[in-house]
Enzyme design. Structure first.
Site, mmCIF file in Angstrom:
data_model
loop_
_atom_site.group_PDB
_atom_site.id
_atom_site.type_symbol
_atom_site.label_atom_id
_atom_site.label_comp_id
_atom_site.label_asym_id
_atom_site.label_seq_id
_atom_site.Cartn_x
_atom_site.Cartn_y
_atom_site.Cartn_z
ATOM 1 N N GLY A 97 -3.730 -2.003 -1.955
ATOM 2 C CA GLY A 97 -2.302 -2.023 -2.297
ATOM 3 C C GLY A 97 -2.125 -2.321 -3.776
ATOM 4 N N GLY B 196 0.830 -1.203 0.000
ATOM 5 C CA GLY B 196 0.000 0.000 0.000
ATOM 6 C C GLY B 196 0.861 1.247 0.000
ATOM 7 N N THR C 251 -12.293 -6.759 8.660
ATOM 8 C CA THR C 251 -10.835 -6.733 8.446
ATOM 9 C C THR C 251 -10.137 -5.984 9.569
ATOM 10 O OG1 THR C 251 -11.222 -6.700 6.074
ATOM 11 C CG2 THR C 251 -9.036 -6.010 6.812
ATOM 12 N N TYR D 215 -15.213 3.478 10.482
ATOM 13 C CA TYR D 215 -13.746 3.362 10.448
ATOM 14 C C TYR D 215 -13.151 3.802 11.785
ATOM 15 C CZ TYR D 215 -8.920 4.120 8.975
ATOM 16 O OH TYR D 215 -7.545 4.085 8.881
ATOM 17 N N ASN E 148 -3.117 -8.065 0.363
ATOM 18 C CA ASN E 148 -4.124 -8.772 -0.443
ATOM 19 C C ASN E 148 -4.487 -7.984 -1.702
ATOM 20 O OD1 ASN E 148 -5.708 -6.709 0.487
ATOM 21 N ND2 ASN E 148 -7.351 -7.995 1.292
#
Ligand code: UDP
Length: 348
Positions: A36, A10, A95, A149, A32
Site C-alpha cells: 500500500g 492499497g 500474512t 498464493y 502496513n
C-alpha cells in the site's frame, strides 16, 4: 455503516475507501504500507468520516480495537503479486493465512460482518471454459512456489466457510479476477501497469511465454462496486462470488492493444517463463469467470470495457510521469487534443 478496510491504502482498498466515503459511510483504513502507499489516499486525508491507521493485521491488540469500533470488515490486506510471493513465500503464508484466521476469530467475538478478498488464482492452471464458483481447482505441485498464493487464498476461503458454519460468522468470499486500473503498481509484476509503463517509455513490451495465456481483466471501479453491494446484500453472506470481467484477451493481444493505444514504437518481446520467473514456473493458461452468480445476487454488469481499462491506466501513468516522451502521440491516440504541456513535452 462503519467499515474497516484492511489493506486500505492499497490499490483496491483505496478505491473502495473512496466509494464508501462517497456513499456517506464511516471508513477506517489499516495498512502496513508493504504494498500500500500513502499517496493512494493522500487526497482523502482530513476527511471527517475517515480514520487511517498504520499497522499490521497480525497485530492483535490493534485489530481488536478496530473490530470493536466497526461493523463491516473488508479484508483486503494480503501479500499479493507473483513477484512478492516468489521472493518471500513464507511471509505470504504467514500474512495471508494467520492474519485472516485471527481476523475472523476476532470478528466472531465482536460481531462483525466480513468480506474476504480471494482471487481467481484459487482455480490454478485449469484450461477449461468459464470458471464458476464450484469449478474444480487444478494446481501444480507444492514444490512450485507460484502456487503458494493460491493455496493461501484457498485456505482463507475454507476458514471463512468453516467460521460461517461453525460460529455463524456472516462472511462473503470475493474472488477477484485480474483487477486493473489507476494506482496499480507494476512493481510486483502485474501485467497491465507493466505493459503501459514499457509502452510509454518506448521500452520493449515483455510478453511472458508465447502470449497465448488468456485473462479476463476487471476494472477496479467495477470490483469495488461489487464489494460494496455484496456487503449490503444479506443473501450474499455464507457465499463465494467471482468478481470479474467479460472480455477475455490473450496476453499477446493485450500487448498489441497497449502498443496501439499508446501509439508506442516499443517492440513486443516474448520472454520464456524461466527467464522471467526462474526455473519450474507454471502459469495459468485460461482464466475467465462465470459471473452469473454475482449478477443474480446484485445485478452486476461490468461497466468498463478492456479499452477503457487500458486508456484509464495510461492516463494515470501520464499524470504521474509528465516527462514521459511520447505524450503528444498518446493524447492523439486517446482521441483527444494534446494539452500545451504535452505538446511542449514532445518537443523537448
Ligand atoms: N505477464 C507478462 N509480462 C509481464 C507480466 C506478466 O506476459 O511483464 C503475464 C503473466 O505471465 C500472466 C499474465 O501476464 O500470464 C498476467 O500476469 P499478472 O501477474 O498480472 O497476473 P496473474 O494472472 O499471473 O495473477
Amino acid at each position: 455503516m462503519k467499515a474497516l478496510i484492511t489493506g486500505g491504502m492499497g490499490f483496491i482498498g483505496s478505491h473502495l475507501c473512496e466509494l464508501l466515503l462517497a456513499g456517506g459511510h464511516e471508513v477506517a483504513l489499516v495498512d502496513n504500507l508493504s504494498t500500500g502507499r500513502a499517496e493512494n489516499v493522500a487526497h482523502l486525508a482530513g476527511h471527517k468520516r475517515l480514520q487511517i491507521h498504520i499497522g499490521n493485521v497480525r497485530d492483535k491488540a490493534l485489530m481488536e480495537s478496530l473490530l470493536e469500533q466497526n461493523e463491516v470488515v473488508f479484508h483486503l490486506a494480503a501479500v499479493v503479486g507473483v513477484r512478492s510471493v516468489l521472493n518471500d513465500p513464507l511471509n505470504c503464508l504467514d500474512t495471508n493465512i494467520r492474519g485472516t484466521d485471527m481476523l475472523m476469530e476476532l470478528a466472531c467475538r465482536y460481531g462483525n460482518k466480513v468480506l474476504i478478498a480471494s482471487s481467481s488464482e484459487v482455480y490454478g492452471k485449469g484450461t477449461e471454459g468459464l470458471l464458476s464458483e464450484n469449478s474444480n481447482r487444478i494446481l501444480g505441485p507444492t514444490t512450485v512456489t507460484r502456487w503458494v498464493y493460491s493455496v493461501t487464498k484457498a485456505v482463507d476461503e475454507c476458514l471463512a466457510m468453516s467460521y460461517a458454519k461453525g460460529h455463524g460468522l456472516p462472511v462473503v468470499v470475493m474472488r477477484f479476477f485480474n483487477t486493473v486500473g489507476p494506482r496499480q503498481s507494476s512493481q510486483y509484476g502485474m501485467v497491465l501497469p507493466t505493459f503501459v509503463q514499457q509502452a510509454l517509455k518506448g521500452e520493449p513490451i515483455t510478453v511472458y511465454g508465447d502470449g497465448s495465456q488468456i485473462r479476463s481483466f476487471t476494472y477496479v471501479a467495477d470490483a469495488v462496486h461489487a464489494a460494496a453491494a455484496l456487503s449490503q446484500t444479506e443473501a450474499a453472506y455464507g457465499e463465494v462470488f467471482n468478481i470479474g470481467g467479460t472480455e477475455p484477451v490473450s496476453i499477446a493481444e493485450l500487448a498489441q492493444r497497449v502498443k496501439r493505444i499508446t501509439g508506442s514504437k516499443s517492440s513486443i518481446e516474448f520472454i520464456p517463463y524461466e527467464v522471467a520467473y526462474g526455473d519450474g514456473f507454471e502459469d495459468s493458461v485460461v482464466r475467465v469467470p462465470d459471473i452469473s452468480k454475482l449478477h443474480a445476487a446484485i445485478g452486476y454488469e461490468p461497466q468498463y470495457s478492456l479499452n477503457d481499462m487500458i486508456v484509464n491506466t495510461i492516463e494515470y501513468f501520464l499524470e504521474r510521469q509528465p516527462d514521459i516522451a511520447p505524450r503528444r502521440s498518446v493524447a492523439i491516440s486517446l482521441n483527444r487534443a494534446p494539452t500545451m504541456e504535452e505538446n511542449a513535452c514532445q518537443s523537448r
